[in-house]
Write a protein that holds these residues in place. Structure first.
Motif, mmCIF file in Angstrom:
data_model
loop_
_atom_site.group_PDB
_atom_site.id
_atom_site.type_symbol
_atom_site.label_atom_id
_atom_site.label_comp_id
_atom_site.label_asym_id
_atom_site.label_seq_id
_atom_site.Cartn_x
_atom_site.Cartn_y
_atom_site.Cartn_z
ATOM 1 N N GLU A 8 46.042 44.462 38.551
ATOM 2 C CA GLU A 8 47.949 44.485 39.462
ATOM 3 C C GLU A 8 48.356 45.097 37.816
ATOM 4 N N HIS A 9 48.208 43.396 37.687
ATOM 5 C CA HIS A 9 49.192 43.377 36.215
ATOM 6 C C HIS A 9 49.260 44.510 35.269
ATOM 7 N N LEU A 10 48.328 45.309 35.455
ATOM 8 C CA LEU A 10 47.814 46.463 34.203
ATOM 9 C C LEU A 10 48.519 47.954 35.369
ATOM 10 N N SER A 11 48.339 47.792 36.229
ATOM 11 C CA SER A 11 48.555 48.830 37.019
ATOM 12 C C SER A 11 47.734 50.128 37.166
ATOM 13 N N LEU A 12 46.170 48.872 37.101
ATOM 14 C CA LEU A 12 45.116 49.975 36.789
ATOM 15 C C LEU A 12 43.967 50.241 37.878
ATOM 16 N N SER A 13 43.512 50.751 38.723
ATOM 17 C CA SER A 13 42.242 50.537 39.596
ATOM 18 C C SER A 13 41.404 49.653 39.345
ATOM 19 N N GLY A 14 41.284 48.814 40.732
ATOM 20 C CA GLY A 14 39.687 47.745 39.752
ATOM 21 C C GLY A 14 38.474 48.347 39.352
ATOM 22 N N ALA A 15 38.347 49.911 40.051
ATOM 23 C CA ALA A 15 37.502 49.918 39.518
ATOM 24 C C ALA A 15 37.350 49.972 38.155
ATOM 25 N N PHE A 16 39.051 50.734 37.969
ATOM 26 C CA PHE A 16 38.538 50.738 36.522
ATOM 27 C C PHE A 16 37.907 49.766 35.826
ATOM 28 N N VAL A 17 39.379 48.423 35.928
ATOM 29 C CA VAL A 17 39.249 47.407 34.952
ATOM 30 C C VAL A 17 37.661 46.776 35.432
ATOM 31 N N THR A 18 36.677 47.410 36.184
ATOM 32 C CA THR A 18 35.652 46.818 36.510
ATOM 33 C C THR A 18 34.600 47.300 35.307
ATOM 34 N N ILE A 19 34.879 48.402 35.102
ATOM 35 C CA ILE A 19 33.993 49.524 34.299
ATOM 36 C C ILE A 19 34.147 48.710 32.735
ATOM 37 N N GLU A 20 35.438 49.010 33.153
ATOM 38 C CA GLU A 20 36.060 47.849 30.951
ATOM 39 C C GLU A 20 36.136 46.807 30.572
ATOM 40 N N THR A 21 35.766 45.599 31.392
ATOM 41 C CA THR A 21 34.950 44.964 31.645
ATOM 42 C C THR A 21 33.981 44.398 31.133
ATOM 43 N N GLN A 22 32.534 44.690 32.277
ATOM 44 C CA GLN A 22 31.413 45.647 32.043
ATOM 45 C C GLN A 22 31.343 45.564 30.955
#
Length: 149
Positions: free
Chosen positions: A52-66
């Motif tokens: 939400e903070h970055l206006s990105l999809s949760g799926a994208f953030v999940t992939i990148e955080t992994q």
């Protein structure tokens, strides 16, 4: 004005990418790392809050955080209030990289905003926040207008 903002956005993206590459990350990974650092504190922050903070999809953030977890830059722990969710914090190695980057980042930011006085900077920050919210509304309007055709 809109074209100047588009040109500025492209330059900001380039700066973000170069800051990330300075510590071996993509621009998106760098942005997620500094966002976890900014939002997470000692308790950590959830993927949805970062998205939400970055206006990105949760799926994208999940992939990148992994990826960042595998690199040893982020740590995840189960959220004590909701066992289905995780909380992210910056790992020691991630904090070291951010500290390494800090001096470069300060010089870059000083150069980026060198033409602005303190009051101008505060006004720009406030205006950018308003525009971000208004842009979200404009996107919803575009979705509505294109659905009704």
């Amino acid at each position: 004005m809109v074209h100047d903002m588009l040109a500025l956005t492209a330059r900001l993206d380039e700066i973000r990418g170069r800051l990330g590459s300075h510590i071996g990350l993509t621009g998106s990974q760098y942005t997620i790392l500094i966002s976890v650092n900014y939002l997470g504190g000692q308790e950590g922050v959830g993927v949805s809050a970062i998205a939400e903070h970055l206006s990105l999809s949760g799926a994208f953030v999940t992939i990148e955080t992994q990826k960042l977890i595998k690199l040893g830059l982020l740590e995840k722990a189960q959220n004590p209030h909701d066992k289905r969710r995780v909380l992210l914090t910056v790992a020691e190695r991630g904090a070291s990289l951010l500290e390494e980057l800090r001096l470069v980042q300060v010089d870059v930011n000083d150069t980026l905003f060198q033409s602005m006085e303190r009051d101008d900077f505060r006004a720009l920050s406030r205006i950018a926040n308003y525009l971000k919210s208004d842009a979200d509304k404009a996107i919803l309007l575009l979705d509505y207008l294109t659905e009704t055709k």
